[in-house]
Design a protein around this motif. Sequence first.
Motif, PDB file in Angstrom:
ATOM      1  N   UNK A 168       5.442   4.095   1.789  1.00  0.00           N
ATOM      2  CA  UNK A 168       5.056   2.652   2.113  1.00  0.00           C
ATOM      3  C   UNK A 168       3.935   3.116   3.319  1.00  0.00           C
ATOM      4  N   UNK A 169       2.808   2.783   3.364  1.00  0.00           N
ATOM      5  CA  UNK A 169       1.757   2.593   4.262  1.00  0.00           C
ATOM      6  C   UNK A 169       1.817   1.294   5.092  1.00  0.00           C
ATOM      7  N   UNK A 170       1.721   0.055   4.294  1.00  0.00           N
ATOM      8  CA  UNK A 170       1.825  -1.300   5.185  1.00  0.00           C
ATOM      9  C   UNK A 170       1.921  -2.226   4.014  1.00  0.00           C
ATOM     10  N   UNK A 187       0.810  -1.074   0.079  1.00  0.00           N
ATOM     11  CA  UNK A 187      -0.065   0.052  -0.119  1.00  0.00           C
ATOM     12  C   UNK A 187       0.836   1.288  -0.084  1.00  0.00           C
ATOM     13  N   UNK A 188       0.706   2.159  -1.055  1.00  0.00           N
ATOM     14  CA  UNK A 188       1.636   3.049  -1.221  1.00  0.00           C
ATOM     15  C   UNK A 188       0.799   4.391  -1.296  1.00  0.00           C
ATOM     16  N   UNK A 198      -8.090  -4.082  -2.583  1.00  0.00           N
ATOM     17  CA  UNK A 198      -7.434  -2.929  -2.107  1.00  0.00           C
ATOM     18  C   UNK A 198      -7.938  -1.709  -1.673  1.00  0.00           C
ATOM     19  N   UNK A 199      -7.438  -0.507  -1.948  1.00  0.00           N
ATOM     20  CA  UNK A 199      -8.237   0.771  -1.688  1.00  0.00           C
ATOM     21  C   UNK A 199      -9.089   1.387  -2.766  1.00  0.00           C
ATOM     22  N   UNK A 200      -9.344   0.382  -3.970  1.00  0.00           N
ATOM     23  CA  UNK A 200     -10.205   1.186  -4.909  1.00  0.00           C
ATOM     24  C   UNK A 200      -9.459   2.049  -5.936  1.00  0.00           C
ATOM     25  N   UNK A 201      -8.391   2.424  -5.578  1.00  0.00           N
ATOM     26  CA  UNK A 201      -7.255   3.240  -6.425  1.00  0.00           C
ATOM     27  C   UNK A 201      -5.965   2.250  -6.937  1.00  0.00           C
TER      28      UNK A 201
END
Length: 883
Positions: free
Chosen positions: A337-339, A206-207, A273-276
């Motif tokens: 980097x988020x996770x 996740x970026x 994911x995040x939808x993006x």
Amino acid sequence: MPENKKAEMATAYDSSSVEGKWSQYWEENGFFHEEVNKDKPAFSIVMPPPNVTGALHLGHAMDSTIQDILTRFKRMQGFNTLWVPGTDHAGIATQAKVEGQLAKEGTNRHELGREKFLERVWEWKTQYGGRITQQLRRLGSSCDWERERFTMDEGCSRAVREAFVDLYDKGLIYRGNYIVNWCPHCHTTISDIEVEHNDRDGNLYHLRYPVKHSNESLIVATTRPETMLGDTAVAVHPEDERYQHLIGKTLILPLMNREIPIIADEYVDREFGTGAVKITPAHDPNDFEIGLRHKLPQVIVLDKQAKMNENAGKFQGLDRFEARKAIVEELKTSGVLVKIDAHAHAVGECYRCSTIIEPLVSKQWFVKMEPLAEPAIDVVRDGRLEFVPDRFDKIYLGWMENIRDWCISRQLWWGHRIPVWYCGKCGAEICSKEDPSSCPACGSDQLKQDPDVLDTWFSSGLWPFSTLGWPEKTPELEQFYPTSVLVTGRDIIFFWVARMIFMAMEFKREVPFRKVMIHGLVLDAQGRKMSKSLGNGVDPIEVIEQYGADTLRFMLITGNTPGNDLRFHPERLEATRNFSNKIWNASRYVLLNLEDYQEGPRGELALADRWILTRYAATIENVTKALDNFDLGEAGRLLYEFIWNEFCDWYIELTKPRLYNKENGAARHTAQSVLFEVLEGTLRLLHPFMPFLTEEIWQNFPVQGKSLMIQPWPELPACNDAAAERNMTLLMDAIKAIRNIRAEMKVSPGQKVEIIMLAPDENQRAVLENGKADILKLAGGASVELFESLPEKPSQSASAVLEGVEIYLPLKGLMDLDKEVARIEKEIALAVQDQKTLETKLNNPGFTNKAPAAVVAKERERLEGLLARKAALEERLSELKQV
């Protein structure tokens, strides 16, 4: 009659001494070859060409066995028959073989140069390329080896040129930048269907991408952070309320500081994911399509060695997986980097070397598929071409209706070189069937041919008609095209079958074959695909050397239905070899009893004669029907049942009294005549399945002719006696019932028993009366008494009930009843003890709640089996106490 016909068969069948002899004899006498004969109906098959690099595996063995059975069957039926054999040049695999040799010599193809390298490949092909065709001969494949073809022989090469130029001139072949599947190990493109997708454990990164001139950021999730360097947009779904306010704004691409837009596209899955979604048009096939829709730039950050290139900034030169680690570390350091979440997903791998595929934008040659697919779809929808089984229609149509343009260029040297030249002076592009000497536009001789070769499947797609002489109008093409049936595995419907169909519709305006018979794969006993990595492969040649080719062939086609996978159980080879030995021994017995046989009018047929002739006729009819319907497994089952259970176990035994009684010459002659007719005809029926065994037996029989394989298919005999079938069934059932009683009551095989039969029906009684001698001989009877009625059941007897007939066997004196009763009572007592133990265990919640479900289920299964055994023992005890 061949000189090697013998007067007496060997005592045992030795496949190793038979198979090579008959293979050579058939081929030397030209029995596999037929010239065009317009007076006969045509039957033709083209062999799916195995790779010239290949060795026979069980899939080949099954495929070739099916084709051989159909070909031998049609040949015997009087068709003008052609089975075209051949091999495929296998561009990637063959080039890899030779490059491996060169590496051992300390050189490579680039040092040799193209011309010298191709000379080495042809040398390799000459030395090793015939291995698989020799192995097919050992299997008994009756191909027309005089017409053997190779996808790069002169005729096929001309057909390839003809087809390419024709499609090019029609605008159906074009060259352009497109995303392709690139194998960094094989250094060539491969088609979509040559990519194998396998699940692998990976990560979802996740970026955080910052929005320009804003405190906001957009978080994207990706499995391949190394490709972010080539991002040219981030996409969201147009109806995703979370991101409506961001559509049209600009992001700053981390690490590269490049501005990229936020776009809306319905392709985006809002739930993943995040939808993006980061969009990298140069390195993902779906992103490539999105990029075309939104006119995004294509930034290539990986080269053809799967290393980061000059567009990757400071990561240039790193391998893609090394780069992933380095990029993730920098993303951590910079706070992007988020996770990281663990994430299993399907990864595309090269079907040849299992290297992970790298999608790359590259300039390649393509075939426009939409106009070619339409007629290929129509022929299946309207029934001009049929799949067997028909469930494969949907699989074929589903792929064809969603087909993408076909990338036909390969970055290899071995193969059909693309017939396009470029003028070094004026830049003209020249596509020609013949090598041009000068540019037609400016006259310059500065011409350079395109370095790529065609996808192997391009030449294979022309196989059904190129092998028959196309583009020439040959007699073979006129007689044998369209071919009758294609036999192939379910795994290459898309690789090959579909391409042959649309190529045929384009160049011949007719289907390449009337039917496509699809068979399944040969799996191991656990249902797994056979592979080197699992170590579960089986070498057919080793099987042939141990068991014989006929055993392997018959095993592969029996116990299975069209289209379904077959599990390979070694014990089935033993069972099939036993079948071969049964046929051999029965044939040897018949032959020994035909020494004084002379053809002539038969005397009166006995019940057994009428019955076997009727069953023989039914077998001919049903086997022929099954073969016509491509149900080879059913045809094999019918033959097995007839030969083993009816002819060998019953009819031969029933003829022995007449054969041994030489004083009654008429009865003996009739038995000989029927034995000969049925066995000789059955050998013909069995020949397509077991060609070596049947030829060896047939050559020992008093028949005229050079070979069994060119004898006519059996005709239905005149005998069709339903009453004989009914009466013989009654007689056999009575004998089987008596045998079963003897076995259950443990009566010694040498002890003769009295047999009492109650048959109120006069016709049944007459049948049993006439069959007394057979009952006495085959059921171990001391005497047979028949009654219309019995006032009471015979004392101290065991019994069986047939439809309308009761059978009693007085057992007094034949066994020690007291000892048998005591033994069974002891077994029952032990069974009761085991039953209590198991029931106590299964009634204990401590066991049923804590033990694994499989263990509990196994204990319940044991209890069920124990209860069934105890019930059978109690029933038997009850019968004995009544005796």
